[in-house]
Design an enzyme around this catalytic site. Structure first.
Site, short mmCIF file in Angstrom:
data_model
loop_
_atom_site.label_atom_id
_atom_site.label_comp_id
_atom_site.label_asym_id
_atom_site.label_seq_id
_atom_site.Cartn_x
_atom_site.Cartn_y
_atom_site.Cartn_z
N PHE A 17 0.50 -0.74 -0.15
CA PHE A 17 -0.07 -0.04 0.02
C PHE A 17 1.36 1.25 -0.41
CE2 PHE A 17 -3.47 -2.71 2.57
CZ PHE A 17 -3.32 -3.16 1.40
N TYR A 155 -3.65 -10.12 16.09
CA TYR A 155 -4.06 -9.35 14.69
C TYR A 155 -4.70 -8.73 15.00
CZ TYR A 155 -3.79 -7.59 10.20
OH TYR A 155 -3.96 -6.44 9.06
N GLY A 186 -10.38 -4.90 3.18
CA GLY A 186 -10.47 -6.18 3.51
C GLY A 186 -9.36 -7.19 2.87
#
Length: 256
Positions: A17, A155, A186
């Site tokens: 990202f 997590y 997601g």
């Protein structure tokens, strides 16, 4: 084309990202400060951004180490001035084992990176934003911050923490003209699963088998959209999944 040139800090900028966001914003000529642990990979991203015409500074730093972040923030401000935007992206998952079988060192790394690193970086940027009376912090959360799934105990807990911290930041900082947003993806195919399964490429590939996951560019597009809203608009959260994913565990895979 967004005409105002911004100074944007991006953590975890060496891949995934962070890299996709850096390249997208570089194309608009913004001043970029890129941070990540892997200096060699970071230098490659820096060169790509500079080729797009962006003034880019890479600062190898580990978000888990508060001193690293404070030094990097000081260097960034010395080079470009105070930040307009922080993309608080650095994060990872390790393991998917049942709770009683999980590796506590994995827990430590996830908590130190996803929670404490996010806090250290957010605090470092907020200090300068408060002085200028404006700024935008974008925390990268996850669908795992909205749900819990088997093997995801710690997590998921760290990403639930990101959601709570984001809300708390917004309540504490809005009075200084600072916007605080969250992006919650997601399933997205990056190095995420390869890191989670410690280099087991087949197991990582199986996470996305039979469906079309999100890409790093999809998340970069969301970050770009959030940044480019008018100053009076603050987007609190964007949750996005592949069309084939309804929840963390409900996934429509071909042939199943």
């Amino acid at each position: 084309m967004f005409m105002t040139k911004l100074t944007i800090w991006i953590t975890g900028a060496s891949a995934g990202f962070g890299k996709a966001t850096a390249l997208k914003l570089a194309a608009e000529g913004h001043n970029l400060v890129l941070m990540a642990r892997r200096a060699d990979r970071l230098a490659e991203v820096e060169k790509e951004c500079q080729m797009s015409g962006s003034n880019t500074l890479s600062l190898p730093a580990d978000v888990r180490i508060q001193h690293d972040i404070e030094v990097a923030a000081s260097k960034a401000v010395e080079h470009f001035g105070p930040p307009d935007v922080l993309v608080n992206n650095a994060g990872l998952a390790l393991g998917l084992d049942r709770f009683d079988l999980a590796n506590p060192e994995h827990w430590n790394t996830m908590i130190d990176t996803n929670v404490k690193g996010l806090l250290y970086m957010g605090r470092a940027a907020a200090k300068y934003m408060i002085e200028t009376g404006k700024g935008h912090i974008i925390n990268i959360g996850s669908l795992a911050g909205k749900e819990v799934y088997p093997g995801g105990h710690v997590y998921c807990a760290t990403k639930h923490a990101v959601e709570a911290i984001t809300k708390g930041m917004r309540q504490d900082l809005f009075k200084f003209g600072i916007r605080v947003s969250q992006i919650s993806p997601g399933l997205a195919e990056t190095e995420f699963s390869t890191v989670r399964f410690e280099g087991d490429l087949q197991r990582a590939h199986n996470v996305y088998k039979g469906m079309q996951p999100l890409t790093a560019e999809d998340i970069a597009n969301c970050i770009h959209f959030v940044i480019h809203q008018p100053q009076h608009v603050c987007i609190h959260d964007i949750v996005l999944t592949p069309t084939a994913q309804a929840t963390s565990t409900l996934i429509n895979r071909t042939g199943q």
